[in-house]
Design a protein around this motif. Sequence first.
Motif, PDB file in Angstrom:
ATOM      1  N   ARG A  17       0.982  -1.378  -0.239  1.00 34.62           N
ATOM      2  CA  ARG A  17      -0.052   0.066  -0.008  1.00 34.62           C
ATOM      3  C   ARG A  17       0.971   1.344  -0.012  1.00 34.62           C
ATOM      4  O   ARG A  17       0.566   2.305  -0.742  1.00 34.62           O
ATOM      5  CB  ARG A  17      -0.797  -0.068   1.364  1.00 34.62           C
ATOM      6  N   HIS A  18       1.776   1.344   0.682  1.00 34.90           N
ATOM      7  CA  HIS A  18       2.881   2.529   0.800  1.00 34.90           C
ATOM      8  C   HIS A  18       3.561   2.553  -0.490  1.00 34.90           C
ATOM      9  O   HIS A  18       3.458   3.903  -1.148  1.00 34.90           O
ATOM     10  CB  HIS A  18       3.938   2.366   1.843  1.00 34.90           C
ATOM     11  N   GLU A  21       0.862   4.084  -2.984  1.00 34.56           N
ATOM     12  CA  GLU A  21       0.879   5.512  -2.910  1.00 34.56           C
ATOM     13  C   GLU A  21       2.113   6.345  -3.532  1.00 34.56           C
ATOM     14  O   GLU A  21       1.761   7.479  -4.081  1.00 34.56           O
ATOM     15  CB  GLU A  21       0.636   5.736  -1.344  1.00 34.56           C
ATOM     16  N   THR A  25       1.707   8.869  -6.654  1.00 33.89           N
ATOM     17  CA  THR A  25       2.199  10.156  -6.637  1.00 33.89           C
ATOM     18  C   THR A  25       3.226  10.683  -7.604  1.00 33.89           C
ATOM     19  O   THR A  25       2.903  11.740  -8.208  1.00 33.89           O
ATOM     20  CB  THR A  25       3.006  10.429  -5.249  1.00 33.89           C
ATOM     21  N   ARG A  44      -2.721  12.906   0.084  1.00 36.24           N
ATOM     22  CA  ARG A  44      -2.638  11.638   0.203  1.00 36.24           C
ATOM     23  C   ARG A  44      -3.365  11.298   1.455  1.00 36.24           C
ATOM     24  O   ARG A  44      -3.300  11.891   2.438  1.00 36.24           O
ATOM     25  CB  ARG A  44      -1.241  11.219   0.173  1.00 36.24           C
ATOM     26  N   ASP A  45      -4.041   9.953   1.532  1.00 38.05           N
ATOM     27  CA  ASP A  45      -4.598   9.625   2.839  1.00 38.05           C
ATOM     28  C   ASP A  45      -3.447   8.826   3.703  1.00 38.05           C
ATOM     29  O   ASP A  45      -4.093   8.264   4.627  1.00 38.05           O
ATOM     30  CB  ASP A  45      -5.849   8.637   2.682  1.00 38.05           C
ATOM     31  N   SER A  46      -2.460   8.334   3.173  1.00 37.68           N
ATOM     32  CA  SER A  46      -1.485   7.944   3.940  1.00 37.68           C
ATOM     33  C   SER A  46      -0.528   8.964   4.739  1.00 37.68           C
ATOM     34  O   SER A  46       0.478   9.504   3.919  1.00 37.68           O
ATOM     35  CB  SER A  46      -0.683   6.887   3.192  1.00 37.68           C
ATOM     36  N   ILE A  49       3.303   8.253   4.124  1.00 30.79           N
ATOM     37  CA  ILE A  49       3.827   8.799   2.902  1.00 30.79           C
ATOM     38  C   ILE A  49       4.079  10.294   2.970  1.00 30.79           C
ATOM     39  O   ILE A  49       5.004  10.821   2.496  1.00 30.79           O
ATOM     40  CB  ILE A  49       3.044   8.342   1.794  1.00 30.79           C
ATOM     41  N   HIS A  84      -1.804  15.851   4.025  1.00 37.03           N
ATOM     42  CA  HIS A  84      -2.521  14.645   4.439  1.00 37.03           C
ATOM     43  C   HIS A  84      -4.109  14.877   4.636  1.00 37.03           C
ATOM     44  O   HIS A  84      -4.304  15.979   4.953  1.00 37.03           O
ATOM     45  CB  HIS A  84      -2.060  14.079   5.639  1.00 37.03           C
ATOM     46  N   ARG A  87      -9.229   9.633   4.306  1.00 40.69           N
ATOM     47  CA  ARG A  87     -10.012   8.953   3.194  1.00 40.69           C
ATOM     48  C   ARG A  87     -11.303   9.330   2.833  1.00 40.69           C
ATOM     49  O   ARG A  87     -11.821   9.845   1.890  1.00 40.69           O
ATOM     50  CB  ARG A  87     -10.011   7.415   3.246  1.00 40.69           C
ATOM     51  N   HIS A  94      -9.935   8.005  -3.834  1.00 42.47           N
ATOM     52  CA  HIS A  94     -10.159   6.681  -3.456  1.00 42.47           C
ATOM     53  C   HIS A  94     -11.116   6.043  -4.677  1.00 42.47           C
ATOM     54  O   HIS A  94     -10.661   4.669  -4.957  1.00 42.47           O
ATOM     55  CB  HIS A  94     -10.954   6.573  -1.900  1.00 42.47           C
TER      56      HIS A  94
END
Length: 130
Positions: A17-18, A21, A25, A44-46, A49, A84, A87, A94
């Motif tokens: 997942r990272h 992301e 990007t 980003r929702d991480s 990251i 940030h 989500r 998403h």
Amino acid sequence: MGALATPIFYALDELDRHMFEAVATIKALEFVTDLGFCHVEIERDSLVIICKLCSTGLDLSTVGVVLENVKGLCSRFLSCKFMHTFREGNMVAHGLAKLGLDLQEYFVWVEDYPPYVHTMLCDDVIQLVT
């Protein structure tokens, strides 16, 4: 304004997942470069990251190496900010990412978007005001 949805050709597990992301990007920065933007804001929702992107230290992890490329791409712009978002506040991104799981080809929208993106955008606005 523009949107991009690309095919995802591999299964995502928690470790990927990272990396997903990070690669997303890069794709986003290449897309806005092609559109001629000078100032970009990437959400980003991480949080992991975002923290890595905002760090000035060198990250030699696998995802860190990709993020160093992201930082290098930022030099193409007059300003490049990373933020940030939860989500729930970015359902368009998403939804487009989920769409990528079923795509066989790239889809690009500039100054227009399909109706289902409008629905997701309305959901984002509702989340912001509630």
